[in-house]
Design a protein around this motif. Structure first.
Motif, PDB file in Angstrom:
ATOM      1  N   LEU A 149       0.834  -1.184   0.000  1.00 25.04           N
ATOM      2  CA  LEU A 149       0.000   0.000   0.000  1.00 25.04           C
ATOM      3  C   LEU A 149       0.876   1.244   0.000  1.00 25.04           C
ATOM      4  N   ASP A 150       0.463   2.284  -0.742  1.00 23.38           N
ATOM      5  CA  ASP A 150       1.235   3.523  -0.697  1.00 23.38           C
ATOM      6  C   ASP A 150       0.900   4.292   0.579  1.00 23.38           C
ATOM      7  N   ALA A 151       1.479   5.477   0.736  1.00 22.45           N
ATOM      8  CA  ALA A 151       1.303   6.236   1.971  1.00 22.45           C
ATOM      9  C   ALA A 151      -0.137   6.667   2.188  1.00 22.45           C
ATOM     10  N   ASN A 152      -0.950   6.635   1.112  1.00 26.84           N
ATOM     11  CA  ASN A 152      -2.367   6.984   1.235  1.00 26.84           C
ATOM     12  C   ASN A 152      -3.259   5.765   1.428  1.00 26.84           C
ATOM     13  N   GLY A 153      -2.657   4.578   1.510  1.00 29.76           N
ATOM     14  CA  GLY A 153      -3.435   3.365   1.723  1.00 29.76           C
ATOM     15  C   GLY A 153      -3.956   2.712   0.468  1.00 29.76           C
ATOM     16  N   THR A 154      -3.499   3.157  -0.709  1.00 34.78           N
ATOM     17  CA  THR A 154      -3.944   2.584  -1.977  1.00 34.78           C
ATOM     18  C   THR A 154      -3.066   1.398  -2.347  1.00 34.78           C
ATOM     19  N   SER A 155      -3.676   0.274  -2.719  1.00 37.55           N
ATOM     20  CA  SER A 155      -2.899  -0.896  -3.098  1.00 37.55           C
ATOM     21  C   SER A 155      -2.197  -0.644  -4.426  1.00 37.55           C
ATOM     22  N   LEU A 156      -0.948  -1.081  -4.523  1.00 37.04           N
ATOM     23  CA  LEU A 156      -0.116  -0.854  -5.702  1.00 37.04           C
ATOM     24  C   LEU A 156       0.004  -2.126  -6.524  1.00 37.04           C
ATOM     25  N   GLN A 157       0.011  -1.962  -7.841  1.00 38.86           N
ATOM     26  CA  GLN A 157       0.139  -3.077  -8.771  1.00 38.86           C
ATOM     27  C   GLN A 157       1.068  -2.649  -9.899  1.00 38.86           C
ATOM     28  N   ALA A 158       1.487  -3.609 -10.712  1.00 38.25           N
ATOM     29  CA  ALA A 158       2.341  -3.272 -11.849  1.00 38.25           C
ATOM     30  C   ALA A 158       2.123  -4.283 -12.956  1.00 38.25           C
ATOM     31  N   PHE A 159       2.000  -3.798 -14.193  1.00 38.29           N
ATOM     32  CA  PHE A 159       1.922  -4.694 -15.336  1.00 38.29           C
ATOM     33  C   PHE A 159       3.273  -5.379 -15.533  1.00 38.29           C
ATOM     34  N   THR A 160       3.222  -6.618 -15.942  1.00 33.14           N
ATOM     35  CA  THR A 160       4.446  -7.372 -16.196  1.00 33.14           C
ATOM     36  C   THR A 160       4.746  -7.474 -17.683  1.00 33.14           C
ATOM     37  N   VAL A 161       3.919  -6.852 -18.508  1.00 34.72           N
ATOM     38  CA  VAL A 161       4.089  -6.878 -19.966  1.00 34.72           C
ATOM     39  C   VAL A 161       4.114  -5.440 -20.475  1.00 34.72           C
ATOM     40  N   PRO A 162       4.823  -5.184 -21.593  1.00 30.60           N
ATOM     41  CA  PRO A 162       4.886  -3.814 -22.118  1.00 30.60           C
ATOM     42  C   PRO A 162       3.574  -3.331 -22.719  1.00 30.60           C
ATOM     43  N   ASN A 163       2.711  -4.259 -23.168  1.00 29.41           N
ATOM     44  CA  ASN A 163       1.421  -3.881 -23.748  1.00 29.41           C
ATOM     45  C   ASN A 163       0.433  -3.601 -22.618  1.00 29.41           C
ATOM     46  N   ARG A 164      -0.034  -2.361 -22.523  1.00 25.78           N
ATOM     47  CA  ARG A 164      -0.946  -1.979 -21.441  1.00 25.78           C
ATOM     48  C   ARG A 164      -2.193  -1.313 -21.998  1.00 25.78           C
ATOM     49  N   ASN A 165      -2.711  -1.888 -23.091  1.00 27.08           N
ATOM     50  CA  ASN A 165      -3.881  -1.282 -23.719  1.00 27.08           C
ATOM     51  C   ASN A 165      -5.153  -1.626 -22.947  1.00 27.08           C
ATOM     52  N   ALA A 166      -6.291  -1.182 -23.471  1.00 30.82           N
ATOM     53  CA  ALA A 166      -7.559  -1.358 -22.770  1.00 30.82           C
ATOM     54  C   ALA A 166      -7.899  -2.821 -22.548  1.00 30.82           C
ATOM     55  N   ARG A 167      -7.601  -3.685 -23.528  1.00 30.81           N
ATOM     56  CA  ARG A 167      -7.932  -5.101 -23.383  1.00 30.81           C
ATOM     57  C   ARG A 167      -7.134  -5.744 -22.248  1.00 30.81           C
ATOM     58  N   ILE A 168      -5.885  -5.348 -22.094  1.00 31.06           N
ATOM     59  CA  ILE A 168      -5.070  -5.897 -21.004  1.00 31.06           C
ATOM     60  C   ILE A 168      -5.647  -5.471 -19.661  1.00 31.06           C
ATOM     61  N   HIS A 169      -6.123  -4.232 -19.576  1.00 30.49           N
ATOM     62  CA  HIS A 169      -6.797  -3.801 -18.345  1.00 30.49           C
ATOM     63  C   HIS A 169      -8.026  -4.659 -18.078  1.00 30.49           C
ATOM     64  N   ASP A 170      -8.816  -4.914 -19.118  1.00 31.48           N
ATOM     65  CA  ASP A 170     -10.054  -5.683 -18.955  1.00 31.48           C
ATOM     66  C   ASP A 170      -9.776  -7.071 -18.390  1.00 31.48           C
ATOM     67  N   VAL A 171      -8.804  -7.767 -18.958  1.00 28.68           N
ATOM     68  CA  VAL A 171      -8.590  -9.169 -18.580  1.00 28.68           C
ATOM     69  C   VAL A 171      -7.823  -9.308 -17.268  1.00 28.68           C
ATOM     70  N   THR A 172      -7.175  -8.228 -16.809  1.00 29.24           N
ATOM     71  CA  THR A 172      -6.395  -8.342 -15.575  1.00 29.24           C
ATOM     72  C   THR A 172      -7.083  -7.727 -14.366  1.00 29.24           C
ATOM     73  N   ASP A 173      -8.252  -7.119 -14.541  1.00 23.83           N
ATOM     74  CA  ASP A 173      -8.948  -6.535 -13.393  1.00 23.83           C
ATOM     75  C   ASP A 173      -9.285  -7.589 -12.347  1.00 23.83           C
ATOM     76  N   HIS A 174      -9.729  -8.770 -12.801  1.00 20.06           N
ATOM     77  CA  HIS A 174     -10.155  -9.808 -11.858  1.00 20.06           C
ATOM     78  C   HIS A 174      -9.497 -11.152 -12.151  1.00 20.06           C
ATOM     79  N   GLY A 175      -8.363 -11.137 -12.799  1.00 24.79           N
ATOM     80  CA  GLY A 175      -7.674 -12.388 -13.108  1.00 24.79           C
ATOM     81  C   GLY A 175      -6.425 -12.133 -13.922  1.00 24.79           C
ATOM     82  N   ALA A 176      -5.943 -13.179 -14.613  1.00 25.39           N
ATOM     83  CA  ALA A 176      -4.760 -13.078 -15.467  1.00 25.39           C
ATOM     84  C   ALA A 176      -3.609 -12.428 -14.732  1.00 25.39           C
ATOM     85  N   SER A 177      -3.351 -12.876 -13.507  1.00 23.55           N
ATOM     86  CA  SER A 177      -2.338 -12.237 -12.677  1.00 23.55           C
ATOM     87  C   SER A 177      -0.928 -12.408 -13.231  1.00 23.55           C
TER      88      SER A 177
END
Length: 283
Positions: A149-177
């Motif tokens: 968590l950052d200093a404001n209490g927000t959980s931090l995440q990071a993409f592990t692939v260089p492609n970060r388009n809308a579809r990657i967001h869609d499939v990783t919101d609740h899976g595809a860890s």
């Protein structure tokens, strides 16, 4: 694997982008040139271990040299769960407490937090030792997760692939860890809690999976759960959140996972001092 001539490089991204990175291709080529073609290219001077530490805010480090993994400077440190304050503390609470959740509720989880006062780096194998009780069932599925968590209490995440388009967001919101790192996780069905004493170590519990030990009504059982290895840094004011749930916190990866009814109870403090053991790098 039995060879004494082994090298370990732990990367900070998903394996395919890392594997085909030009610098890493050349690194692997040097290894093969040395051992398959007999070329004296200085490969044996390469550190036996090179590991990475994630920052999750753009300040991660790679290629950190060591002679072993986890590094020799790592100290296994217990952070005890306190069911009253929902904090993680380095001393075991003297007062007993419980933290429970309904398995079929939308928020079927409980969590515990510790905030770091100093720069802290975790490198190695986390594990959890929990005292648990099932109400209304004879078994439990436990999923655990370590979040930053950052200093404001927000959980931090990071993409592990260089492609970060809308579809990657869609499939990783609740899976595809595998495409987005959300923290180190682990899981265990409590009826499979029996440990293989020959394979288990203090850092990594190994389960025998050769028997089924169902829970009786009112029984409080001790379970150990190994989490995936971690390399994570924290700055002062940032926090670590430890989450326990009846559901896969990263999103279901496999079909056919049955969730048990009733309530899961986590016992803390006193004679049931549940804790999260973290590999803290001492400098």
């Amino acid at each position: 694997m039995a060879s004494e001539q082994k090298w370990l490089r732990i990367h900070n991204s998903q394996e395919w982008p890392d594997y085909y990175d030009e610098a890493n291709v050349e690194d692997l080529r040097r290894f093969f040139d040395h051992f398959l073609r007999g070329i004296d290219n200085g490969w044996e001077e390469t550190p036996r271990v090179r590991y990475s530490v994630l920052d999750l805010e753009g300040g991660g480090r790679t290629e950190i040299p060591a002679t072993e993994f986890p590094p020799a400077e790592v100290e296994a440190t217990k952070f005890y769960l306190d069911g009253n304050s929902r904090m993680l503390t380095t001393s075991a609470p003297t007062a007993s407490a419980k933290a429970a959740y309904d398995v079929d509720a939308a928020n079927s989880a409980v969590s515990f937090i510790t905030t770091f006062d100093d720069d802290t780096v975790l490198v190695g194998y986390p594990k959890a030792l929990l005292w648990v009780e099932a109400r209304g069932s004879d078994d439990m599925d436990l999923f655990v997760l370590v979040q930053k968590l950052d200093a404001n209490g927000t959980s931090l995440q990071a993409f592990t692939v260089p492609n970060r388009n809308a579809r990657i967001h869609d499939v990783t919101d609740h899976g595809a860890s595998i495409l987005r790192y959300k923290g180190a996780d682990g899981r265990l069905r409590v009826s499979m809690r029996h440990l293989d004493e020959g394979l288990s170590t203090d850092a990594v519990p190994a389960h025998s999976f050769d028997r089924v030990e169902k829970l009786e009504a009112g029984q409080v059982a001790e379970v150990e759960i190994d989490l995936l290895p971690i390399g994570l840094s924290f700055r002062p004011g940032q926090a670590l959140r430890f989450v326990i749930s009846s559901r896969n916190l990263l999103g279901t990866m496999m079909p056919g996972i049955r969730e048990y009814a009733g309530a899961n109870v986590i016992h803390t403090g006193g004679e049931c001092a549940s804790y999260l053991q973290l590999p803290v790098l001492r400098r």
